[in-house]
Design a protein around this motif. Structure first.
Motif, PDB file in Angstrom:
ATOM      1  N   LEU A  43       0.833  -1.201   0.000  1.00  0.00           N
ATOM      2  CA  LEU A  43       0.000   0.000   0.000  1.00  0.00           C
ATOM      3  C   LEU A  43       0.863   1.243   0.000  1.00  0.00           C
ATOM      4  CD1 LEU A  43      -2.694  -0.856   2.717  1.00  0.00           C
ATOM      5  CD2 LEU A  43      -3.009  -0.853   0.252  1.00  0.00           C
ATOM      6  N   THR A  44       0.222   2.363  -0.344  1.00  0.00           N
ATOM      7  CA  THR A  44       0.873   3.659  -0.167  1.00  0.00           C
ATOM      8  C   THR A  44       0.281   4.322   1.073  1.00  0.00           C
ATOM      9  OG1 THR A  44      -0.774   4.794  -1.503  1.00  0.00           O
ATOM     10  CG2 THR A  44       1.150   3.929  -2.657  1.00  0.00           C
ATOM     11  N   VAL A  45       0.989   5.316   1.578  1.00  0.00           N
ATOM     12  CA  VAL A  45       0.518   6.011   2.782  1.00  0.00           C
ATOM     13  C   VAL A  45      -0.815   6.689   2.505  1.00  0.00           C
ATOM     14  CG1 VAL A  45       1.043   7.890   4.392  1.00  0.00           C
ATOM     15  CG2 VAL A  45       2.851   6.328   3.671  1.00  0.00           C
ATOM     16  N   LYS A  46      -0.979   7.179   1.279  1.00  0.00           N
ATOM     17  CA  LYS A  46      -2.235   7.861   0.926  1.00  0.00           C
ATOM     18  C   LYS A  46      -3.406   6.880   1.019  1.00  0.00           C
ATOM     19  CE  LYS A  46      -4.516  11.311  -1.356  1.00  0.00           C
ATOM     20  NZ  LYS A  46      -5.729  10.661  -1.707  1.00  0.00           N
ATOM     21  N   GLN A  47      -3.208   5.657   0.574  1.00  0.00           N
ATOM     22  CA  GLN A  47      -4.286   4.665   0.632  1.00  0.00           C
ATOM     23  C   GLN A  47      -4.658   4.386   2.078  1.00  0.00           C
ATOM     24  OE1 GLN A  47      -2.228   1.701  -1.974  1.00  0.00           O
ATOM     25  NE2 GLN A  47      -4.234   1.408  -2.865  1.00  0.00           N
ATOM     26  N   ILE A  48      -3.641   4.285   2.925  1.00  0.00           N
ATOM     27  CA  ILE A  48      -3.899   4.011   4.334  1.00  0.00           C
ATOM     28  C   ILE A  48      -4.648   5.181   4.958  1.00  0.00           C
ATOM     29  CG2 ILE A  48      -2.807   3.631   6.579  1.00  0.00           C
ATOM     30  CD1 ILE A  48      -0.507   2.284   5.104  1.00  0.00           C
ATOM     31  N   LYS A  49      -4.210   6.371   4.644  1.00  0.00           N
ATOM     32  CA  LYS A  49      -4.855   7.561   5.215  1.00  0.00           C
ATOM     33  C   LYS A  49      -6.313   7.643   4.780  1.00  0.00           C
ATOM     34  CE  LYS A  49      -5.286  12.480   4.916  1.00  0.00           C
ATOM     35  NZ  LYS A  49      -5.279  13.569   3.934  1.00  0.00           N
ATOM     36  N   ASP A  50      -6.574   7.405   3.491  1.00  0.00           N
ATOM     37  CA  ASP A  50      -7.958   7.461   2.998  1.00  0.00           C
ATOM     38  C   ASP A  50      -8.811   6.405   3.689  1.00  0.00           C
ATOM     39  OD1 ASP A  50      -7.080   8.279  -0.454  1.00  0.00           O
ATOM     40  OD2 ASP A  50      -7.245   9.504   1.353  1.00  0.00           O
ATOM     41  N   GLN A  53      -9.516   7.576   7.271  1.00  0.00           N
ATOM     42  CA  GLN A  53     -10.466   8.683   7.375  1.00  0.00           C
ATOM     43  C   GLN A  53     -11.878   8.265   7.016  1.00  0.00           C
ATOM     44  OE1 GLN A  53      -8.777  11.865   5.037  1.00  0.00           O
ATOM     45  NE2 GLN A  53      -7.674  12.666   6.808  1.00  0.00           N
ATOM     46  N   SER A  54     -11.974   7.276   6.119  1.00  0.00           N
ATOM     47  CA  SER A  54     -13.322   6.893   5.672  1.00  0.00           C
ATOM     48  C   SER A  54     -13.936   5.820   6.548  1.00  0.00           C
ATOM     49  CB  SER A  54     -13.280   6.412   4.220  1.00  0.00           C
ATOM     50  OG  SER A  54     -12.455   5.278   4.123  1.00  0.00           O
ATOM     51  N   SER A  55     -13.155   5.259   7.476  1.00  0.00           N
ATOM     52  CA  SER A  55     -13.728   4.185   8.289  1.00  0.00           C
ATOM     53  C   SER A  55     -14.377   4.776   9.529  1.00  0.00           C
ATOM     54  CB  SER A  55     -12.653   3.179   8.687  1.00  0.00           C
ATOM     55  OG  SER A  55     -11.816   3.725   9.668  1.00  0.00           O
ATOM     56  N   GLU A  56     -15.516   4.180   9.868  1.00  0.00           N
ATOM     57  CA  GLU A  56     -16.186   4.636  11.090  1.00  0.00           C
ATOM     58  C   GLU A  56     -15.563   3.968  12.307  1.00  0.00           C
ATOM     59  OE1 GLU A  56     -20.418   5.096   8.756  1.00  0.00           O
ATOM     60  OE2 GLU A  56     -20.164   3.568  10.307  1.00  0.00           O
ATOM     61  N   ASP A  57     -15.290   2.684  12.148  1.00  0.00           N
ATOM     62  CA  ASP A  57     -14.649   1.929  13.215  1.00  0.00           C
ATOM     63  C   ASP A  57     -13.157   1.931  12.959  1.00  0.00           C
ATOM     64  OD1 ASP A  57     -14.590  -1.607  14.120  1.00  0.00           O
ATOM     65  OD2 ASP A  57     -13.816   0.181  15.118  1.00  0.00           O
ATOM     66  N   LEU A  61      -9.791  -1.333   9.306  1.00  0.00           N
ATOM     67  CA  LEU A  61      -9.671  -0.495   8.119  1.00  0.00           C
ATOM     68  C   LEU A  61      -9.911  -1.319   6.862  1.00  0.00           C
ATOM     69  CD1 LEU A  61      -6.521   1.648   8.979  1.00  0.00           C
ATOM     70  CD2 LEU A  61      -8.912   2.104   9.461  1.00  0.00           C
ATOM     71  N   PHE A  62     -10.503  -0.674   5.871  1.00  0.00           N
ATOM     72  CA  PHE A  62     -10.762  -1.344   4.609  1.00  0.00           C
ATOM     73  C   PHE A  62     -10.166  -0.519   3.472  1.00  0.00           C
ATOM     74  CE2 PHE A  62     -13.493  -4.799   5.787  1.00  0.00           C
ATOM     75  CZ  PHE A  62     -14.064  -4.395   6.982  1.00  0.00           C
ATOM     76  N   VAL A  63      -9.455  -1.180   2.581  1.00  0.00           N
ATOM     77  CA  VAL A  63      -8.956  -0.542   1.360  1.00  0.00           C
ATOM     78  C   VAL A  63      -9.568  -1.287   0.184  1.00  0.00           C
ATOM     79  CG1 VAL A  63      -6.927  -0.197  -0.090  1.00  0.00           C
ATOM     80  CG2 VAL A  63      -6.812   0.307   2.328  1.00  0.00           C
ATOM     81  N   ASP A  64     -10.253  -0.566  -0.703  1.00  0.00           N
ATOM     82  CA  ASP A  64     -10.949  -1.181  -1.841  1.00  0.00           C
ATOM     83  C   ASP A  64     -11.940  -2.231  -1.370  1.00  0.00           C
ATOM     84  OD1 ASP A  64      -7.847  -1.162  -3.716  1.00  0.00           O
ATOM     85  OD2 ASP A  64      -9.362   0.389  -3.461  1.00  0.00           O
ATOM     86  N   GLY A  65     -12.515  -2.001  -0.199  1.00  0.00           N
ATOM     87  CA  GLY A  65     -13.509  -2.934   0.306  1.00  0.00           C
ATOM     88  C   GLY A  65     -12.932  -4.171   0.942  1.00  0.00           C
ATOM     89  N   ILE A  66     -11.624  -4.241   1.043  1.00  0.00           N
ATOM     90  CA  ILE A  66     -10.977  -5.421   1.612  1.00  0.00           C
ATOM     91  C   ILE A  66     -10.335  -5.031   2.940  1.00  0.00           C
ATOM     92  CG2 ILE A  66      -9.292  -7.251   1.155  1.00  0.00           C
ATOM     93  CD1 ILE A  66     -11.414  -7.129  -0.968  1.00  0.00           C
ATOM     94  N   GLY A  67     -10.516  -5.855   3.952  1.00  0.00           N
ATOM     95  CA  GLY A  67      -9.873  -5.596   5.233  1.00  0.00           C
ATOM     96  C   GLY A  67      -8.363  -5.711   5.105  1.00  0.00           C
TER      97      GLY A  67
END
Lengths: 277, 124
Positions: A43-50, A53-57, A61-67
């Motif tokens: 991953l990139t740091v930007k993906q992790i940050k997004d 920020q978008s996760s409620e819990d 964390l989920f990236v592209d819908g994947i945990g």
């Protein structure tokens, strides 16, 4: 299921072929047994940050819908600080900076961190942890980059994994892994080049329509009911499900057989997905 | 976690679109002139790098420059990393080159051996 797909996706040059049919290797042999089955996601740091920020819990964390299991990051070491029990630094990969901490318990750990200096490129494998509202990477492997071809390779790897997950997401637009797919609701003309974008667009060329038919056909083969069946699906069943002409379906099936997504079973008209999850 | 100052991957063409912003580019060093590093970008155009590392990088090495784009073909460097001579070099090219080189050496040795044989036979 999805975790083994990460491992397959994490191997080099796996492309979209045999997704989860091979036994996957962790990308770092120093992974503990506890983490070995979880997979590593470049991953990139930007993906992790997004994702953060978008996760409620914030604990999941989920990236592209994947945990996110464990992460692999590549960047430059900044502001290294050494303490008795740990070494921490900021990792700058060009998309952002994230704090990384490496607990140092044994001599091998100390040797590992001794080569790390400010300004050098390192590959970090670790897990994401939220501490006092701030996200950081608890690393269990830090390796110096010696061959700098690894730098573009890592980013290409991130793009590949993202494209793989986004392609699967197009087949399951609103679902997390494990939910059944209704292929009739698949968005037509969604472009893969825009990350995490699910809004549909009208196909503007014949090439786009062909790609969509290929995706629709593959998604039918990857439905849970199709995966459980030993013989897979007959071509006519796919035609009935999608309502697309037989010649187009056959073209899509031939393409997927060539690429390795599906294979024929009891005869030339029954096919099954190579995905085993 | 801070994503406030990302560095955009650029070549010479893209550099013009990110004036004043933080960019990163890989160049192949052509020459060093009094504090300036001049090299070729990945799309074949000339780029000039000001500042950055105090040391000069060897000619023909690939150097990654991270800094601020301050001209159409110029970067004010904050950090430079030497990527070596083999960055982006296709491994097949290397294998092919070393194979050709080894065949040439074998041919050369065989020729010298033949010449030596002729010389010895003439003497006797």
């Amino acid at each position: 299921m999805s975790l083994s797909q990460f491992d397959s996706g994490a191997s080099l040059f796996s492309g979209g072929g045999f997704m989860a049919s091979q036994a996957a290797q962790p990308t770092d042999s120093t992974l503990s047994k506890n983490r070995a089955s979880h997979g590593v996601l470049p991953l990139t740091v930007k993906q992790i940050k997004d994702a953060y920020q978008s996760s409620e819990d914030k604990s999941t964390l989920f990236v592209d819908g994947i945990g996110i299991p464990n992460v692999c990051l590549l960047g430059i070491v900044m502001n290294k600080m050494e303490k008795a029990t740990d070494v921490s630094f900021a990792l700058d990969d060009g998309t952002g900076r994230v704090n990384v901490i490496r607990w140092v318990n044994e001599t091998a750990d100390r040797n590992e961190v001794a080569v790390i200096q400010n300004g050098v490129y390192v590959l970090v494998i670790g897990s994401l942890k939220s501490l006092h509202g701030k996200l950081q990477v608890t690393s269990f492997s830090i390796r110096l980059v010696v061959d700098y071809n690894e730098v573009p390779l890592h980013f290409i790897h991130c793009i590949q994994i993202h494209a793989e997950h986004t392609r699967k997401k197009i087949g399951s637009p609103f679902q997390l892994p494990g939910n059944s797919v209704n292929s009739n609701h698949i968005l037509i003309g969604v472009r893969e080049s825009r990350p995490a974008a699910n809004h549909p667009s009208i196909p503007t060329s014949k090439g786009n329509a062909e790609d969509d038919i290929y995706k629709l056909v593959l998604d039918v083969f990857e439905e849970p009911e199709s995966l459980t069946s030993d013989h897979g699906l007959h071509v006519d069943e796919v035609v009935k499900k999608l309502g697309i002409p037989l010649n187009k379906i056959k073209e899509a099936i031939d393409y997927h057989v060539d690429v390795g997504h599906i294979y024929s079973t009891i005869d030339d008209y029954h096919f099954k997905s190579a995905c085993t999850s | 976690m801070d994503t406030s100052s990302p560095a955009v991957f650029v070549n010479a063409e893209l550099l013009k679109m990110y004036m004043g912003r933080r960019v990163r580019a890989v160049i192949q060093v052509s020459r060093n002139e009094g504090g300036l590093m001049i090299g070729q970008s990945t799309d074949g155009q000339q780029l000039t790098v000001k500042g950055g590392a105090p040391q000069t990088f060897p000619v023909s090495h690939y150097v990654e420059v991270i800094g601020i784009a301050d001209g159409n073909q110029s970067i004010r460097a904050e950090m430079c990393t030497d990527f070596g001579e083999r960055f982006g070099t296709c491994i097949l090219t290397l294998v092919a080159f070393s194979l050709i080189l080894s065949l040439y050496v074998i041919f050369l040795v065989a020729s010298l051996f033949e010449v030596a044989q002729v010389f010895i036979s003439k003497k006797t």
